[in-house]
Design an enzyme around this catalytic site. Structure first.
Site, mmCIF file in Angstrom:
data_model
loop_
_atom_site.group_PDB
_atom_site.id
_atom_site.type_symbol
_atom_site.label_atom_id
_atom_site.label_comp_id
_atom_site.label_asym_id
_atom_site.label_seq_id
_atom_site.Cartn_x
_atom_site.Cartn_y
_atom_site.Cartn_z
ATOM 1 C CB THR A 192 -14.752 -4.606 -1.131
ATOM 2 O OG1 THR A 192 -13.219 -4.011 -1.413
ATOM 3 C CG2 THR A 192 -15.871 -5.963 -0.954
ATOM 4 C CE LYS A 193 -10.092 -2.230 -1.739
ATOM 5 N NZ LYS A 193 -8.975 -2.792 -2.224
ATOM 6 C CB CYS A 194 -14.129 3.907 -5.700
ATOM 7 S SG CYS A 194 -13.764 4.474 -3.996
#
Ligand SMILES: *Cc1c(COP(=O)(O)O)cnc(C)c1O
Length: 399
Positions: A192-194
């Site tokens: 879910t991260k950048c």
């Protein structure tokens, strides 16, 4: 397919044929674990972050663990961190049998308060039991949502007291930040991260000794010099030495291949998030039942945390989330503070009101989807749903 009711997930990585091809190429190469692609990924992240050392790891959790170990944290030590974070930030302290010492967040942001840190360092306040001779050895600030914490003040306080600073940069993307310090920062490449590689992370630092120790501990405690020496042609290629009981925290090339493509797209992805955040803020700012987040220029905008003004609505945050779910909108909560979690609560005798800012923000906030692949119609649906629910339960129409 009904575009009006299809569920909009809270998070979704932005992948295209490029990521697919990058993984296929690693698979076809016959070398799928840590190798040349991971070395290239480390090099590119170090360049983007403007640091001397970068170490790919299989998660930010592993990276934080290695960073604490390299900072000399031992059993019984104390490490200051925020309760307003994911459990990974604090659990790694417990891996080493050290103790988290929570400092509440600021009223204005979701980041650790420098005033609260100062109180702890001066022994003016400590929730739970802090023996008067307890050694406080490090600070782990979290850049919540990609909004930078008060780094200069934290680095200065740490410098004065000789504390290590390990920055939880799980919500950041690589860019120059550590030019002023020997601190260690850890990125997450969780789904879910950048930058999303499924699982993964990267440690960056300018501290040579720490980098050396982390490199050794990342892979079974194998002595790298001996490894390199013996790897040379004509030498005994099978031989290596073990200098510590290390860990298995390396990142495979399959993940790094995705990471290289994602890193290349990182600025474009942030630009999309900046646009979405601006649209949300514009749409919500006229309604007094909502408290919109403010962003600094450099924020990654990894999260869009919206708050309700509970005096203006007849429903609470939980009900807000339920109503959004009914309308097919995925949400999340960042965060349920760690001092409310059974383990930390019981272990350290913490009460909800020990960290009032964290409690208040937790009770009134929820996070909306914010990712590059959200379509215009999905963004409209999200905005319409939030306003529709708010207006339905608005306590007073007066501003
Ligand atoms: C996601 C996250 C972590 C852990 O990252 P992993 O790569 O999943 O180990 C740590 N801290 C924060 C604040 C996070 O959001």
């Amino acid at each position: 397919m009904n575009p009006n009711t299809d569920f909009i997930p809270f998070a979704r990585p932005s992948y295209s044929a490029e990521e697919e091809e990058a993984v296929v190429s690693v698979i076809r190469s016959g070398w799928v674990t840590t190798g040349a692609v991971t070395a290239e990924f480390e090099k590119k992240v170090a360049e983007a972050a403007g640091v001397k050392y970068s170490l790919a790891v299989n998660s930010a959790t592993s990276g934080l663990h290695l960073a604490l170990d390299a900072s000399g944290i031992k059993a019984g030590d104390y490490v200051i961190t925020s309760p307003y974070t994911f459990t990974a930030t604090a659990e790694v302290i417990r891996y080493l049998d050290a103790h988290p010492l929570f400092a509440d967040i600021e009223p204005e942001t979701y980041n650790i308060s420098t005033d609260r840190i100062e109180e702890l360092l001066n022994r003016k306040a400590a929730a739970g039991s802090l023996p008067s001779d307890a050694a406080i050895k490090a600070i782990i600030p979290v850049h919540v949502g990609g909004e930078l914490c008060r780094r200069p003040a934290i680095l200065e306080m740490a410098g004065q007291k000789g504390l290590a600073v390990i920055e939880d940069g799980a919500h950041l993307q690589p860019e120059p930040l550590l030019t002023d310090s020997e601190s260690i920062l850890v990125y997450s490449f969780y789904a879910t991260k950048c930058i999303a590689t499924g699982e993964g992370g990267m440690i960056i630092t300018n501290n040579a000794a720490a980098a050396d120790r982390m490199r050794t501990m990342r892979f079974h405690g194998i002595d790298r010099e001996a490894w390199d020496r013996y790897r040379k042609p004509g030498k005994r290629a099978w031989e290596y030495d073990i200098i510590a009981p290390g860990y298995k925290y390396n990142l495979p090339d399959t993940a790094s291949a995705i990471g290289l493509v994602q890193l290349h797209k990182a600025d474009w992805m942030r630009k999309k998030r900046v646009e979405i955040a601006a649209l949300y803020n514009e749409s919500f700012s006229g309604y007094n039942f909502l408290k919109t987040p403010s962003f600094s220029g450099g924020s990654s905008r990894h999260l869009y945390i919206l708050r309700i003004d509970s005096d203006r609505l007849t429903i609470d945050r939980d009900r807000m989330i339920d109503e959004l779910t009914e309308r097919g909108i995925g949400t999340s909560v960042h965060y349920k503070p760690l001092h409310l979690m059974t383990y930390y609560r019981n272990k350290y005798g913490l009460k909800p009101e020990d960290f009032p800012e964290s409690l208040k923000k937790y009770e009134t906030s929820f996070s909306l989807p914010i990712y590059p692949d959200l379509t215009e119609s999905e963004i409209s649906r999200i905005i319409d749903a939030v306003l529709q629910i708010g207006k339905k339960y608005w306590r007073t129409k007066q501003a």
